[in-house]
Design an enzyme around this catalytic site. Sequence first.
Site, short mmCIF file in Angstrom:
data_model
loop_
_atom_site.label_atom_id
_atom_site.label_comp_id
_atom_site.label_asym_id
_atom_site.label_seq_id
_atom_site.Cartn_x
_atom_site.Cartn_y
_atom_site.Cartn_z
CG HIS A 64 38.87 51.18 68.43
ND1 HIS A 64 37.59 51.07 67.80
CD2 HIS A 64 39.73 50.28 67.90
CE1 HIS A 64 37.51 50.01 67.16
NE2 HIS A 64 39.01 49.60 67.11
CG ASP A 108 34.98 53.03 67.51
OD1 ASP A 108 35.87 53.92 67.38
OD2 ASP A 108 35.10 51.88 67.44
CB SER A 201 39.70 48.38 64.14
OG SER A 201 39.07 47.69 65.41
#
Length: 255
Positions: A64, A108, A201
């Site tokens: 992402h 992911d 992230s």
Amino acid sequence: MQPLLLLLAFLLPTGAEAGEIIGGRESRPHSRPYMAYLQIQSPAGQSRCGGFLVREDFVLTAAHCWGSNINVTLGAHNIQRRENTQQHITARRAIRHPQYNQRTIQNDIMLLQLSRRVRRNRNVNPVALPRAQEGLRPGTLCTVAGWGRVSMRRGTDTLREVQLRVQRDRQCLRIFGSYDPRRQICVGDRRERKAAFKGDSGGPLLCNNVAHGIVSYGKSSGVPPEVFTRVSSFLPWIRTTMRSFKLLDQMETPL
């Protein structure tokens, strides 16, 4: 519950708030030579993520964190200073896992092929990856690091870290409907105010100096547990992808 992706957008709506490593501390400068800071340009705007060096020419991060243009900084402690340890390299390719699901945030994981190899030294060096299908026992103490912000008005420019414990899968299954124990790790004790948050992230979950996980998503409140991509489940894809693009580049090299 709608999961919160833990990347940090520079263009945040009014009232939105971005956070740092919660309950952590500043890392000893350059003690994590595999850490990568990503500046991302995508159709949605600018954002930033973490990542980690796994080979001289590849960085691993979250899918992402994709963008059409990604600048990678390695060897940094303070991202706002021009440290002589820093190496700035653009990503030649951003290779998301072919089964990445933007809705459920499954698979992911993404590899960034760098436009050139890094210069390996004590400040820039790849991290070890786990063995295929290697698991983590609940209660294992691990570390997460990142450059996430404190708030809209105040940020941290230095690398920070926090120690988190691996949880039993049921802790995440009861909160996140799409949680998959085969490909994800449940991390962070809900009784402690410690967590990764927006801006973190793509960073690594280090357990015994091995990168077992990738920061993926959590609750908007920043209260643990949170979900990390399980690196050991994707080792065949990681190795095949790095090998295939190396061969492709050799074929494209002009005579």
